[in-house]
Design a protein around this motif. Sequence first.
Motif, PDB file in Angstrom:
ATOM      1  N   SER A 146      -6.227  -3.032  -8.191  1.00 57.15           N
ATOM      2  CA  SER A 146      -6.013  -2.869  -6.745  1.00 57.15           C
ATOM      3  C   SER A 146      -7.211  -3.362  -5.950  1.00 57.15           C
ATOM      4  N   ASP A 193      -3.445   3.638  -2.707  1.00 60.27           N
ATOM      5  CA  ASP A 193      -3.066   2.906  -3.912  1.00 60.27           C
ATOM      6  C   ASP A 193      -2.239   1.678  -3.565  1.00 60.27           C
ATOM      7  N   PHE A 240       2.628   1.807  -9.879  1.00 55.21           N
ATOM      8  CA  PHE A 240       1.297   1.850  -9.289  1.00 55.21           C
ATOM      9  C   PHE A 240       0.325   1.048 -10.137  1.00 55.21           C
ATOM     10  N   THR A 268       9.299  -0.078  -8.726  1.00 45.82           N
ATOM     11  CA  THR A 268       7.886  -0.231  -8.379  1.00 45.82           C
ATOM     12  C   THR A 268       7.028   0.538  -9.372  1.00 45.82           C
ATOM     13  N   GLU A 303       0.829  -1.197   0.000  1.00 41.75           N
ATOM     14  CA  GLU A 303       0.000   0.000   0.000  1.00 41.75           C
ATOM     15  C   GLU A 303       0.869   1.255   0.000  1.00 41.75           C
ATOM     16  N   MET A 304       0.427   2.212  -0.769  1.00 43.93           N
ATOM     17  CA  MET A 304       1.030   3.539  -0.791  1.00 43.93           C
ATOM     18  C   MET A 304      -0.143   4.484  -0.724  1.00 43.93           C
ATOM     19  N   ILE A 328       1.143  -0.570  -4.985  1.00 45.83           N
ATOM     20  CA  ILE A 328       2.288  -0.632  -5.885  1.00 45.83           C
ATOM     21  C   ILE A 328       2.685  -2.104  -6.037  1.00 45.83           C
TER      22      ILE A 328
END
Length: 190
Positions: free
Chosen positions: A130, A99, A124, A122, A95-96, A101
């Motif tokens: 996702s 989002d 997205f 990395t 998780e970012m 990655i």
Amino acid sequence: MAFPKRKNIQQRERQLLVVVGSQNPVKINCTDSSFHKVFEEHHFVVQGLNVNSEVSEQPFGDAETYRGAYNRAKNAKNTFPEADYWVGIEGGVDEMGEDLIAYAWVVIIDQQGNTGKSKTSTFFLPKAISNLIKGGMELGDADDQVFNRENSKQGNGAVGILTKSLVNRQEYYEQAVILALIPFVNESIY
């Protein structure tokens, strides 16, 4: 699975055996290409072996993804200890913010127990993919569903699909395999 026996080559050099802890052709081919690029003076036979990563089908986070790559290399070594090198490659997500990655970890172990490690770059993932992953689906299966494909994880994968093959999955992993080989070509400082 029968592995080739090592034999002497006419130039008095033996073939070195590299075992990849997966039978995924992308992981085998990127390892083969990387070893031949880094060690031009050697001859390699690269074989895949189906071993357990001991992590989730879809690893989540750096720690689990790294552990999966390490376990693949370790379990390949335990299963076929006669090889010269063992390679584990494990793709994961993290998780970012809201989002996700995607990336992969690579771990290489040699006969002396030396270890090389690296991580790919990395990227997205789109929300549609996702959301499926957050719902429990593996990235490859999510790719197949969103892009109406079959078995994309043994092909170009998410990175290839999303870049329209400008970055194919083999090249994507290959750079990380080469980086994981750094300690083996710089032994005096590692």
